[in-house]
Structures are given as C-alpha cells and as structure tokens.
Scaffold this active site. Structure first.
Site, short mmCIF file in Angstrom:
data_model
loop_
_atom_site.label_atom_id
_atom_site.label_comp_id
_atom_site.label_asym_id
_atom_site.label_seq_id
_atom_site.Cartn_x
_atom_site.Cartn_y
_atom_site.Cartn_z
N ASP A 8 0.78 -1.26 0.00
CA ASP A 8 0.00 0.00 0.00
C ASP A 8 0.80 1.30 0.00
OD1 ASP A 8 -1.93 -1.93 0.30
OD2 ASP A 8 -2.87 -1.06 2.08
N ASP A 46 -4.72 -0.69 -1.91
CA ASP A 46 -6.06 -0.54 -1.38
C ASP A 46 -6.87 0.06 -2.54
OD1 ASP A 46 -7.17 -1.18 1.09
OD2 ASP A 46 -7.16 0.89 1.82
N HIS A 48 -10.75 0.82 -3.27
CA HIS A 48 -12.15 0.77 -2.83
C HIS A 48 -13.13 1.43 -3.79
CE1 HIS A 48 -10.57 -0.62 0.91
NE2 HIS A 48 -10.12 0.54 1.34
N HIS A 80 -10.89 6.87 1.34
CA HIS A 80 -9.50 6.78 0.91
C HIS A 80 -9.36 5.75 -0.21
CE1 HIS A 80 -9.92 3.49 3.82
NE2 HIS A 80 -8.98 2.87 3.12
N LYS A 105 -6.95 -4.66 -3.06
CA LYS A 105 -7.64 -5.01 -1.82
C LYS A 105 -8.88 -4.16 -1.59
CE LYS A 105 -4.74 -4.36 1.55
NZ LYS A 105 -4.67 -2.91 1.80
N CYS A 149 -2.47 -3.19 7.45
CA CYS A 149 -2.31 -3.99 6.24
C CYS A 149 -1.03 -4.81 6.23
CB CYS A 149 -2.45 -3.10 5.02
SG CYS A 149 -4.13 -2.42 4.97
#
Ligand SMILES: [Zn+2]
Length: 205
Positions: A8, A46, A48, A80, A105, A149
């Site tokens: 990340d 990450d 989303h 985020h 992720k 993470c």
C-alpha cells in the site's frame, strides 16, 4: 526465491493524503534501494469503490468511530484509495518497473481487506495463486501500515506456509508506539522474522 512484497505505498497514505501514515515518506528511498536486491517484486493497493463499508461516511459516522459488523468491532476511516483516483495511485517516487503483480484489496463494497491475500469475506486477491505458480515462498514485507495492512498480510502469509521476513525499518505505523509494538510482537510470535535492511545490504557485500 526472494520476493519483496510492497504493501500500500499509495498517495492517500503519504503526507497530504486522506489517511496519512507518518513516516511513510521516509521509507520510500529505502524501498527503492531494496528493490534491486530481490528476484521478484509484488505490491498491494487498497482499491475501494465509493461508499465502501470501511468508510465512516457510508454509515453516517465520523472517522475514528467503530461499527459492529459481522461479529466484531471495525474501525471506520475517512474516504481513501477510491478506485482510479489520484489518492489510490502508488506513489510516483517509488520505482515500480519491477512490480510483476498487484493485489487489489477491498474492491468489494461489502467487505474490507487489510490483508493483501484475502478480503474479510474470504475472497482471494490472487496474490497467493501468483506466488504459488512461480514458486515464490520467501516473502519480505515493506510498506504501510504496520498494525493494519502489513500485519494482516504477514499473518495470512504465515498461515499459508510462506517463510516471512518483515523489514523493520522499511515499514511505518499509523499509530507509532504501543499498538505498533503489539503488532510487531504478534507477527514475531506467529513466526515472522523481524530484520533490518542493513542485514540484506551486508549479506550482498
Ligand atoms: Zn482501505
């Protein structure tokens, strides 16, 4: 073969990002120096959708609040790493040419995913399949954040049978101090080896 796993290193976790991890800038030059020492390099991001389950706003709450969901309390965050946003990009300061595989992720609105291997619903990011296919069983972790993470990825890697090293000076915690220490102890207790980058540089010379 030795594989570097970069967790990340995205704009939103750096200074001026939505969820700054203090010390994340400091580790970028070090990770860049480590990359040439490895046969293989993979990364996680990450990633989303809007209104993700981990966002406070989705639940009408404030960041820092928690929510009891599917059997446990889960912290809620500011929005985020929204898919394709600038914040979700891996920082341009990181040398990315050698990255062979990216594990995305938290891509499902319903499930969060601190681990680079599986989301909380058990869905695979295919990182495990990639590593297995290429016989990459020695994993060296760097990135952010230590107690989220990095820790959950490390614990999953250990459960999956990988040999796991955590490069202590190339990770950074969201909350340095007690939480960070507890996370490092837990990783160590479960079988991760905590090393320093100098251990790798000196082994080469
Ligand atoms: Zn997230």
């Amino acid at each position: 073969m030795k594989t570097l796993v970069i967790i990340d290193m995205q704009n939103d976790f750096l200074s001026h990002g939505a969820l700054e991890v203090k010390g994340s800038e400091r580790i970028i030059p070090l990770i860049n120096q480590l990359i040439p020492l490895f046969d293989h390099v993979v990364a996680s991001q990450d990633w989303h959708p809007k209104n993700h389950v981990s966002f406070a706003k989705t639940h009408g709450k404030k960041s820092g609040d928690s929510i009891f969901l599917r059997g446990r309390w889960r912290p809620l965050w500011k929005d985020h790493c929204i898919q394709s946003s600038k914040g979700a990009k891996i920082t341009e300061s990181l040398h990315q040419e050698k990255i062979e595989f990216v594990a995305y992720k938290g891509t499902d609105k319903k499930w969060d995913s601190y681990s680079a291997f599986f989301d909380d619903g058990g869905e695979s990011t295919h990182l495990f399949e990639f590593l297995k296919k290429h016989n990459l069983f020695d994993l060296y972790f760097v990135g952010v954040a230590t107690e989220y993470c990095v820790k959950f990825s490390v614990l999953d890697a250990l459960s999956l049978g990988f040999s796991v090293f955590v490069i202590r000076d190339a990770i950074a915690a969201l909350h340095a101090g007690e939480e960070e220490k507890k996370s490092l102890d837990e990783m160590k207790k479960r079988g991760a080896k905590l090393i320093e980058s100098k251990d790798l540089f000196s082994r080469r010379s």
